[in-house]
Design an enzyme around this catalytic site. Structure first.
Site, PDB file in Angstrom:
ATOM      1  N   ASP A  25     -22.768  18.699  -2.667  1.00 38.84           N
ATOM      2  CA  ASP A  25     -22.705  18.222  -1.282  1.00 38.84           C
ATOM      3  C   ASP A  25     -22.403  19.330  -0.272  1.00 38.84           C
ATOM      4  O   ASP A  25     -22.094  20.460  -0.647  1.00 38.84           O
ATOM      5  CB  ASP A  25     -21.673  17.084  -1.154  1.00 38.84           C
ATOM      6  CG  ASP A  25     -20.367  17.387  -1.892  1.00 38.84           C
ATOM      7  OD1 ASP A  25     -20.081  18.573  -2.136  1.00 38.84           O
ATOM      8  OD2 ASP A  25     -19.641  16.435  -2.214  1.00 38.84           O
ATOM      9  N   ASP A  71     -10.383   8.104  -3.235  1.00 42.05           N
ATOM     10  CA  ASP A  71     -11.010   6.785  -3.050  1.00 42.05           C
ATOM     11  C   ASP A  71     -12.066   6.510  -4.124  1.00 42.05           C
ATOM     12  O   ASP A  71     -12.806   5.546  -4.030  1.00 42.05           O
ATOM     13  CB  ASP A  71     -11.628   6.679  -1.642  1.00 42.05           C
ATOM     14  CG  ASP A  71     -12.736   7.707  -1.406  1.00 42.05           C
ATOM     15  OD1 ASP A  71     -13.019   8.515  -2.325  1.00 42.05           O
ATOM     16  OD2 ASP A  71     -13.325   7.703  -0.310  1.00 42.05           O
ATOM     17  N   GLU A  89     -19.153   7.636  -1.139  1.00 41.50           N
ATOM     18  CA  GLU A  89     -17.940   6.865  -0.861  1.00 41.50           C
ATOM     19  C   GLU A  89     -18.079   5.435  -1.403  1.00 41.50           C
ATOM     20  O   GLU A  89     -19.188   4.997  -1.743  1.00 41.50           O
ATOM     21  CB  GLU A  89     -17.706   6.826   0.656  1.00 41.50           C
ATOM     22  CG  GLU A  89     -17.579   8.213   1.320  1.00 41.50           C
ATOM     23  CD  GLU A  89     -16.265   8.932   1.026  1.00 41.50           C
ATOM     24  OE1 GLU A  89     -15.628   8.671  -0.019  1.00 41.50           O
ATOM     25  OE2 GLU A  89     -15.877   9.788   1.851  1.00 41.50           O
TER      26      GLU A  89
END
Ligand code: PGA
Length: 243
Positions: free
Chosen positions: A67, A136, A143
């Site tokens: 990323d 998370d 996400e």
């Protein structure tokens, strides 16, 4: 799934480096998927040492990073391009043309994402993908809620991720809100995945990811379905795992 628990972060990094070394020796033109953040730093230092002391050869290796932040140029000190150069590439003999990192300042991001996917495919797919996990549950910057079939795409970062990554910037407001990430589908196609998890603050999420329900709410839980996954954790991170 193979789980390796090490005493501490240093041992975790050494174990990870041994696996990467073995794969490079088996296949010098390995396609290696790379991650950024704090966790893989020890692995990269160990690989640099192997290059310097044992001539571990990266000349034929190809790398694709997971990323990059949208809007940060490759020479921006907080970009993942810069991170990779400083923490690994400038210390080993990898060829510049064999290094691929999402371009945060691509003019046409959609088109760039498709090219990135094509670049991976053209080289036969990723042989070994290094992964971290976000608090998370994200892998790459996928996400919670991201489709398990997603390909390389642009994402809005979660507030937890922005908060966690603020430590690399002067303050939270400087953290880019968007990123380009390989998709979960892209990651799952890697022939082998090596996930590294360190520290007490990851203990809860890694237990949910590896031993909880497989759900898009916990992106890393998809890895339970990966046919060739190794997870290396230090004792602190492994605290809540049932082994
Ligand atoms: P970290 O990041 O290694 O800095 O904890 C992991 C991640 O966000 O994937």
């Amino acid at each position: 799934m193979q789980i390796i628990i090490t005493k501490n972060y240093e041992e975790l990094s050494k174990e990870a480096a041994k696996i990467v070394r073995t794969r490079i020796l088996e296949k010098p033109n390995l396609v290696l998927g790379l991650a950024t953040g704090s966790t893989p730093l020890g692995l990269y230092q160990a690989l640099i040492k192997m290059h310097q002391q044992e001539n571990l050869d990266f000349r034929e290796a190809r790398t694709f990073n997971l990323d990059e932040y949208v809007g940060l140029a490759p020479d921006h000190p907080q970009s993942y391009n810069y991170y990779m150069r400083e923490n690994l590439f400038k210390h080993i003999n990898i060829k510049k043309e064999n290094v691929f990192i999402p371009k945060g300042i691509a003019e046409n991001i959609e088109e760039f994402c498709q090219q990135y996917e094509y670049g991976i495919k053209k080289r036969g797919g990723i042989d070994l993908q290094i992964l971290g996990i976000g608090r998370d549950g994200h892998i790459g910057f996928n996400e919670p809620g991201t489709s398990f079939t997603s390909r390389t795409h642009i994402v809005n970062l979660d507030s937890v991720t922005i908060e966690d990554n603020a430590r690399f910037f002067n303050n939270e407001s400087e953290v880019p809100r968007r990123a380009i990430t390989m998709g979960i589908g892209t990651i799952m196609e890697a022939k082998e995945c090596l996930m590294l998890v360190s520290g007490a603050y990851k203990t809860e999420i890694i237990a949910r990811a590896l031993q909880g329900q497989i759900t898009e709410k916990v992106p890393a839980s998809v890895l339970q379905k990966h046919p060739n996954l190794t997870v290396i954790l230090d004792e602190e991170a492994a605290n809540r795992l049932e082994v």
